[in-house]
Design a protein around this motif. Structure first.
Motif, mmCIF file in Angstrom:
data_model
loop_
_atom_site.group_PDB
_atom_site.id
_atom_site.type_symbol
_atom_site.label_atom_id
_atom_site.label_comp_id
_atom_site.label_asym_id
_atom_site.label_seq_id
_atom_site.Cartn_x
_atom_site.Cartn_y
_atom_site.Cartn_z
ATOM 1 N N GLY A 155 0.838 -1.205 0.000
ATOM 2 C CA GLY A 155 0.000 0.000 0.000
ATOM 3 C C GLY A 155 0.865 1.243 0.000
ATOM 4 O O GLY A 155 2.056 1.185 -0.263
ATOM 5 N N LYS A 156 0.271 2.329 0.344
ATOM 6 C CA LYS A 156 0.975 3.617 0.324
ATOM 7 C C LYS A 156 2.293 3.543 1.114
ATOM 8 O O LYS A 156 2.324 3.042 2.236
ATOM 9 C CB LYS A 156 0.040 4.649 0.955
ATOM 10 C CG LYS A 156 0.568 6.053 0.967
ATOM 11 C CD LYS A 156 -0.520 6.983 1.499
ATOM 12 C CE LYS A 156 -0.077 8.421 1.519
ATOM 13 N NZ LYS A 156 0.969 8.724 2.469
ATOM 14 N N THR A 157 3.357 4.008 0.499
ATOM 15 C CA THR A 157 4.647 4.086 1.189
ATOM 16 C C THR A 157 4.854 5.517 1.657
ATOM 17 O O THR A 157 4.739 6.456 0.865
ATOM 18 C CB THR A 157 5.792 3.680 0.235
ATOM 19 O OG1 THR A 157 5.552 2.350 -0.220
ATOM 20 C CG2 THR A 157 7.135 3.735 0.933
ATOM 21 N N LYS A 158 5.157 5.672 2.935
ATOM 22 C CA LYS A 158 5.329 7.027 3.454
ATOM 23 C C LYS A 158 6.654 7.621 2.974
ATOM 24 O O LYS A 158 7.658 6.926 2.868
ATOM 25 C CB LYS A 158 5.288 7.006 4.984
ATOM 26 C CG LYS A 158 3.894 6.678 5.530
ATOM 27 C CD LYS A 158 3.902 6.580 7.033
ATOM 28 C CE LYS A 158 2.569 6.054 7.530
ATOM 29 N NZ LYS A 158 2.643 5.568 8.913
ATOM 30 N N ALA A 159 6.619 8.932 2.723
ATOM 31 C CA ALA A 159 7.835 9.638 2.320
ATOM 32 C C ALA A 159 8.700 9.822 3.580
ATOM 33 O O ALA A 159 8.175 9.730 4.701
ATOM 34 C CB ALA A 159 7.445 10.979 1.727
ATOM 35 N N LYS A 160 9.971 10.091 3.546
ATOM 36 C CA LYS A 160 10.662 10.324 2.325
ATOM 37 C C LYS A 160 12.005 9.645 2.462
ATOM 38 O O LYS A 160 12.827 10.077 3.258
ATOM 39 C CB LYS A 160 10.814 11.829 2.141
ATOM 40 C CG LYS A 160 11.621 12.256 0.971
ATOM 41 C CD LYS A 160 11.702 13.777 0.922
ATOM 42 C CE LYS A 160 12.457 14.195 -0.317
ATOM 43 N NZ LYS A 160 12.579 15.651 -0.386
ATOM 44 N N PHE A 161 12.193 8.563 1.759
ATOM 45 C CA PHE A 161 13.502 7.919 1.810
ATOM 46 C C PHE A 161 13.885 7.462 0.410
ATOM 47 O O PHE A 161 13.036 7.202 -0.429
ATOM 48 C CB PHE A 161 13.525 6.747 2.802
ATOM 49 C CG PHE A 161 12.571 5.628 2.475
ATOM 50 C CD1 PHE A 161 12.961 4.581 1.658
ATOM 51 C CD2 PHE A 161 11.281 5.629 2.985
ATOM 52 C CE1 PHE A 161 12.081 3.542 1.354
ATOM 53 C CE2 PHE A 161 10.391 4.601 2.687
ATOM 54 C CZ PHE A 161 10.790 3.556 1.870
ATOM 55 N N ARG A 162 15.205 7.416 0.203
ATOM 56 C CA ARG A 162 15.722 6.991 -1.095
ATOM 57 C C ARG A 162 16.605 5.773 -0.903
ATOM 58 O O ARG A 162 17.228 5.601 0.138
ATOM 59 C CB ARG A 162 16.517 8.121 -1.746
ATOM 60 C CG ARG A 162 15.633 9.310 -2.052
ATOM 61 C CD ARG A 162 16.295 10.291 -2.998
ATOM 62 N NE ARG A 162 15.335 11.328 -3.345
ATOM 63 C CZ ARG A 162 15.504 12.622 -3.111
ATOM 64 N NH1 ARG A 162 16.621 13.037 -2.547
ATOM 65 N NH2 ARG A 162 14.584 13.493 -3.447
ATOM 66 N N ILE A 163 16.647 4.958 -1.927
ATOM 67 C CA ILE A 163 17.440 3.729 -1.887
ATOM 68 C C ILE A 163 18.455 3.794 -3.022
ATOM 69 O O ILE A 163 18.113 4.225 -4.131
ATOM 70 C CB ILE A 163 16.531 2.500 -2.079
ATOM 71 C CG1 ILE A 163 15.460 2.450 -0.978
ATOM 72 C CG2 ILE A 163 17.342 1.209 -2.096
ATOM 73 C CD1 ILE A 163 14.419 1.351 -1.172
#
Ligand code: SF4
Length: 206
Positions: A110-118
């Motif tokens: 479902g919705k992924t909360k912000a805010k991270f980058r991989i």
């Protein structure tokens, strides 16, 4: 899709930075027809900029019919990856394959909360800003290292290493744990750099 004074901006997502030829051709044809520009973003997507407002829905519809997906809130972030093996002589792993496995693992979430980058690097040189990403996966000759809590921006910082000599399966499980923890501890938006100070953070520096 966002609107500014010069027109509409549409970001077309490109997993692993790969641009399918039919989407490339259609983007070129549409840009020629409607007079907009194409920006190759630092996150390995393409952004159609200055699209006339009246043409935006048609542009999206034409590209969607070719399978294009567009940036929208709540999506799981596409990993930023280097070209890796076999295209770089330093590459130890196929970064595209690992990126796809990661996306498969989170497909349908479902919705992924912000805010991270991989980010995923094919060797310890770490070209895709590996240590300055929220979650970083770096291949080495003895397995993968995983870093957490890096960030760029005005106050950049390096992430801490939470695992070394990991297998691919362990990497996927670690990312799952991190994303679940982020979801649990985040109201709407938060960087991983804040979470590594949380007393319940599930990993230690190694
Ligand atoms: S991180 Fe390593 S494998 Fe990836 S592009 Fe840079 S040098 Fe090549």
């Amino acid at each position: 899709m966002s609107v500014n004074s010069t027109g509409v901006s549409i970001t077309v997502l490109l997993p692993s930075g790969r641009l399918p030829l039919d989407i490339m051709k259609a983007s070129h044809d549409l840009a020629t027809k409607y007079g907009f520009s194409i920006y190759c973003s630092l996150l390995q997507n393409i952004r159609l900029i200055n699209v006339p407002e009246g043409a935006a829905e048609q542009v999206k519809s034409d590209l969607a019919s070719l399978g294009a997906k567009f940036k929208a809130p709540g999506q799981f972030p596409l990993p930023r990856i280097c070209i890796g093996k076999p295209h770089c002589s330093f590459g130890l792993v196929d970064t595209e394959k690992l990126s796809n496995e990661l996306l498969d693992r989170f497909d349908g979430r479902g919705k992924t909360k912000a805010k991270f980058r991989i980010s995923i690097a094919g060797c310890t040189v770490g070209c895709p800003w590996t240590k300055n990403s929220d979650i970083s996966i770096m291949a080495s000759r003895v397995g993968y290292s995983v870093y957490v809590g890096g960030k760029g921006g005005m106050v950049p910082r390096s992430g801490i290493r939470i695992k070394k000599k990991a297998t691919e399966q362990e990497v996927l499980d670690i990312v799952q744990t991190l994303v679940d923890f982020h979801d649990l501890k985040t109201k709407s938006k938060q960087r991983m750099s804040k979470l590594i100070k949380d007393p319940d953070f599930p990993f230690s520096e190694v």
